[in-house]
Design a protein around this motif. Sequence first.
Motif, mmCIF file in Angstrom:
data_model
loop_
_atom_site.group_PDB
_atom_site.id
_atom_site.type_symbol
_atom_site.label_atom_id
_atom_site.label_comp_id
_atom_site.label_asym_id
_atom_site.label_seq_id
_atom_site.Cartn_x
_atom_site.Cartn_y
_atom_site.Cartn_z
ATOM 1 N N GLU A 410 0.849 -1.182 0.000
ATOM 2 C CA GLU A 410 0.000 0.000 0.000
ATOM 3 C C GLU A 410 0.889 1.236 0.000
ATOM 4 O O GLU A 410 2.122 1.139 0.081
ATOM 5 C CB GLU A 410 -0.903 -0.011 1.236
ATOM 6 N N HIS A 411 0.249 2.426 -0.089
ATOM 7 C CA HIS A 411 1.042 3.649 -0.026
ATOM 8 C C HIS A 411 1.633 3.784 1.370
ATOM 9 O O HIS A 411 1.077 3.333 2.356
ATOM 10 C CB HIS A 411 0.192 4.877 -0.361
ATOM 11 N N THR A 412 2.805 4.397 1.432
ATOM 12 C CA THR A 412 3.483 4.543 2.714
ATOM 13 C C THR A 412 2.719 5.506 3.613
ATOM 14 O O THR A 412 1.834 6.234 3.173
ATOM 15 C CB THR A 412 4.921 5.054 2.521
ATOM 16 N N THR A 413 3.099 5.509 4.886
ATOM 17 C CA THR A 413 2.358 6.285 5.873
ATOM 18 C C THR A 413 2.448 7.787 5.626
ATOM 19 O O THR A 413 3.429 8.287 5.051
ATOM 20 C CB THR A 413 2.888 5.972 7.284
ATOM 21 N N ASP A 414 1.404 8.497 6.061
ATOM 22 C CA ASP A 414 1.422 9.961 6.025
ATOM 23 C C ASP A 414 1.982 10.545 7.312
ATOM 24 O O ASP A 414 2.103 11.762 7.434
ATOM 25 C CB ASP A 414 -0.001 10.497 5.808
ATOM 26 N N ILE A 415 2.305 9.693 8.278
ATOM 27 C CA ILE A 415 2.839 10.164 9.555
ATOM 28 C C ILE A 415 4.326 10.452 9.396
ATOM 29 O O ILE A 415 5.104 9.564 9.031
ATOM 30 C CB ILE A 415 2.614 9.116 10.665
ATOM 31 N N ASP A 416 4.732 11.672 9.664
ATOM 32 C CA ASP A 416 6.139 12.073 9.514
ATOM 33 C C ASP A 416 6.903 11.675 10.767
ATOM 34 O O ASP A 416 7.121 12.477 11.676
ATOM 35 C CB ASP A 416 6.223 13.586 9.279
ATOM 36 N N TYR A 417 7.327 10.417 10.815
ATOM 37 C CA TYR A 417 7.972 9.904 12.023
ATOM 38 C C TYR A 417 9.335 10.542 12.276
ATOM 39 O O TYR A 417 9.764 10.681 13.420
ATOM 40 C CB TYR A 417 8.093 8.378 11.964
ATOM 41 N N ASN A 418 10.032 10.940 11.208
ATOM 42 C CA ASN A 418 11.308 11.659 11.405
ATOM 43 C C ASN A 418 11.078 12.993 12.106
ATOM 44 O O ASN A 418 11.861 13.402 12.969
ATOM 45 C CB ASN A 418 12.004 11.877 10.059
ATOM 46 N N TYR A 419 9.997 13.667 11.733
ATOM 47 C CA TYR A 419 9.684 14.965 12.339
ATOM 48 C C TYR A 419 9.393 14.815 13.826
ATOM 49 O O TYR A 419 9.924 15.571 14.655
ATOM 50 C CB TYR A 419 8.486 15.578 11.613
ATOM 51 N N TYR A 420 8.563 13.837 14.180
ATOM 52 C CA TYR A 420 8.216 13.658 15.594
ATOM 53 C C TYR A 420 9.439 13.272 16.419
ATOM 54 O O TYR A 420 9.592 13.705 17.559
ATOM 55 C CB TYR A 420 7.109 12.618 15.743
ATOM 56 N N PHE A 421 10.327 12.465 15.847
ATOM 57 C CA PHE A 421 11.546 12.095 16.567
ATOM 58 C C PHE A 421 12.437 13.316 16.769
ATOM 59 O O PHE A 421 13.029 13.502 17.834
ATOM 60 C CB PHE A 421 12.290 11.004 15.792
ATOM 61 N N SER A 422 12.495 14.186 15.760
ATOM 62 C CA SER A 422 13.342 15.378 15.857
ATOM 63 C C SER A 422 12.810 16.372 16.894
ATOM 64 O O SER A 422 13.585 17.150 17.460
ATOM 65 C CB SER A 422 13.453 16.064 14.494
ATOM 66 N N GLU A 427 17.452 16.008 16.449
ATOM 67 C CA GLU A 427 18.252 15.420 15.374
ATOM 68 C C GLU A 427 17.456 15.527 14.084
ATOM 69 O O GLU A 427 16.561 14.736 13.825
ATOM 70 C CB GLU A 427 18.573 13.955 15.688
ATOM 71 N N ASN A 428 17.800 16.515 13.262
ATOM 72 C CA ASN A 428 17.007 16.792 12.065
ATOM 73 C C ASN A 428 17.413 15.924 10.879
ATOM 74 O O ASN A 428 16.641 15.742 9.957
ATOM 75 C CB ASN A 428 17.133 18.266 11.677
ATOM 76 N N GLU A 429 18.626 15.414 10.895
ATOM 77 C CA GLU A 429 19.095 14.612 9.781
ATOM 78 C C GLU A 429 19.432 13.213 10.282
ATOM 79 O O GLU A 429 20.583 12.823 10.409
ATOM 80 C CB GLU A 429 20.309 15.262 9.122
ATOM 81 N N LYS A 436 16.328 2.632 17.277
ATOM 82 C CA LYS A 436 16.693 3.965 17.759
ATOM 83 C C LYS A 436 15.588 4.561 18.625
ATOM 84 O O LYS A 436 15.851 5.164 19.677
ATOM 85 C CB LYS A 436 17.006 4.892 16.585
ATOM 86 N N ILE A 437 14.358 4.372 18.215
ATOM 87 C CA ILE A 437 13.237 4.911 18.997
ATOM 88 C C ILE A 437 13.117 4.182 20.333
ATOM 89 O O ILE A 437 12.986 4.817 21.384
ATOM 90 C CB ILE A 437 11.919 4.784 18.213
ATOM 91 N N LEU A 438 13.161 2.841 20.295
ATOM 92 C CA LEU A 438 13.046 2.088 21.538
ATOM 93 C C LEU A 438 14.201 2.402 22.480
ATOM 94 O O LEU A 438 14.002 2.510 23.705
ATOM 95 C CB LEU A 438 13.003 0.587 21.241
ATOM 96 N N GLY A 439 15.398 2.564 21.924
ATOM 97 C CA GLY A 439 16.538 2.917 22.758
ATOM 98 C C GLY A 439 16.377 4.284 23.397
ATOM 99 O O GLY A 439 16.729 4.492 24.572
ATOM 100 N N THR A 440 15.809 5.231 22.649
ATOM 101 C CA THR A 440 15.590 6.576 23.174
ATOM 102 C C THR A 440 14.527 6.562 24.270
ATOM 103 O O THR A 440 14.674 7.220 25.304
ATOM 104 C CB THR A 440 15.168 7.528 22.033
#
Length: 637
Positions: A410-422, A427-429, A436-440
């Motif tokens: 299917e089409h990939t998610t619309d949730i910007d997970y990089n943005y929420y993590f930043s 960490e923008n890049e 990484k998320i579970l470790g954080t």
Amino acid sequence: MMFNNLLAVLDFYSSSSKEGTQSIVDTIASLKSSLSEYANIKIIDCGSFIENLYIPLSIMDPIQNETTLNFDSDHLIVDMDYLAYEFSDSPSTMINDKKMLLLKNSPHPGCIYLFDARENIDIPLKTANFMLQQIQKYRPKLNVANTINFDRALGIRTGPSFAATSGVSGTLGNHVNTDLVFCVQCQQWPSIAKEWLTRESKTDWPTSNTKHLVANHGCYIVPTGFDESEWRFSFSFAELQLIGTLDNVYKRVYAILKILIKYACKSENITGLKSYHLKTIFLWYCEEMGVQSHAPIKVSIENLLNYTTEFYKRQYVPHYFIPACNLLCEISTEVIKLYYETLSKLKKNIDTMLIQFIDNTYYSFVLLKSNLLELYTKNDSRLRLFFKYTFLLYSLYGVLHNEQSLLSFEHTTDIDYNYYFSLVTSENEVTVTIDKILGTIESNIGSDSVLLSLEEISGIICAVWWCSFNLKTAMISDSFYDCIFWASRMHAYYCDKIIDRFIYKAPKIICKTKDSENYKNLLSIIIHHPTAQTENLKRYSLLKITNESRVIFQRLLAIEAEYLIEQNIEMAFCVFQIIACMERDSLVNFFMRPSNKSFAKALKDRNGIIFEIFGEWAMEDATAGLNMCECEQANST
């Protein structure tokens, strides 16, 4: 910063609701297909969905017990067998295949009378007769397309339209409000609106070229007015073209303010405020204030709110194309005053209103002892913790959703997970991964353990499991197991006291390993939901819906069990025992069902598990220890 964080929360629920937009596209296609054999029919799509003046959100209706997407899809059904014209623009000859309608202005600006140019031009056509003719002519095809139930619609006609509710496929079972409007076309731009073509704008919006392109299309005439003989001009197509020239940032400002205004009215038990009036004010705002703005979004929303409030203070909202027409003329002075007072309150409490909307509409991943509004009003330093763990869980949910979409093609998610993590790590890049998320999350829980209660830590850990649980389909990636195993381990490490306090309620479950024991304890806490935090997560949907589904919950548990057969056989066996227990059945009978025999064989082949051990889990043991399956518990799971 606070307002931007709230918008980030709103954007998550918006991204989670976007699956419903595909259904409205299907509904539009169905409508057009159902009428495709009629060469004389033209359909003009309009409304907030087509105009992109919305943020897709699923809103719960507690009365109807269903969710509705907060935008609408309107459709002008234009019968091209009719052609309306003003006397001054009358064609030199009649068009043989058209029913020519002569229009004359009524005493009410924006309203007109229509006359049959070939018959009696002294008796105006009645709107009800036109509507009845259209329904009788096109009803069969529209019913085949399941677009509208006219028998029901005859009782809920709103102005020129018939209201319909389109069913939406998807997890939440959303509905979309749809209005169908039978109308006729006027190929000329009406004389009463020609002032708009030459009206000067300080901001050069809309441009003169845009105005003339719009005017060349003409307008439409819809069957509604102040009496049964009055019709009204519709500029829906013109509005659609104008809004199409606006920047998406401007559209977002309007969409957010509309949500706030509607919710503020709902909170005050005030009904009847029309979206069209708000859109009209928005068009005036764009013309008078310009469409280029680099102000922060909250400032832009406040500016538009201040501008909007003044119209209700003056009790006059001029029609954008026909300023002599006051759109509020049919609303009582008392009601308009209530609108003004509500908008004035909103100006002073815009943050609070957005918090209340989010708090009262959606379940949060993270639940601290104080809710979001209390944290904000008390200026609680723990508000930072709420947003930190909320955004980390949004990021996790987004990555899992993306992996699931890729597996399902299917089409990939619309949730910007990089943005929420930043938002949490700055960490923008960074390429965000599950590890990484579970470790954080793990490192932050360690450093915040003195600030968070045992129940709050338990809720955050359970939410990690819930993210993977809620997104499962028949195909699962290894990331789902990572979340299951992580949550089981972390909950055993931090929350053993909660387990000790409530585990006696759990039925007898055979666990051969520490991992399966931890997993069983985690599921017991989730199913029993002994804390406010786990109670918050027990529902399948993100929305505050009362009709929770035990069947869906058990189906997702079964998917989890099937997946775990290949990953951790002891944990898989643990889930099967719990499912059987929830169904008030012995494990032997459970695996003897035709649908479950393959699971039994897989368990036996995978690890040599023999059925003799099932004797440890006899029917009387299951029934005696079945607290989790008592009626009240079962219905709420």
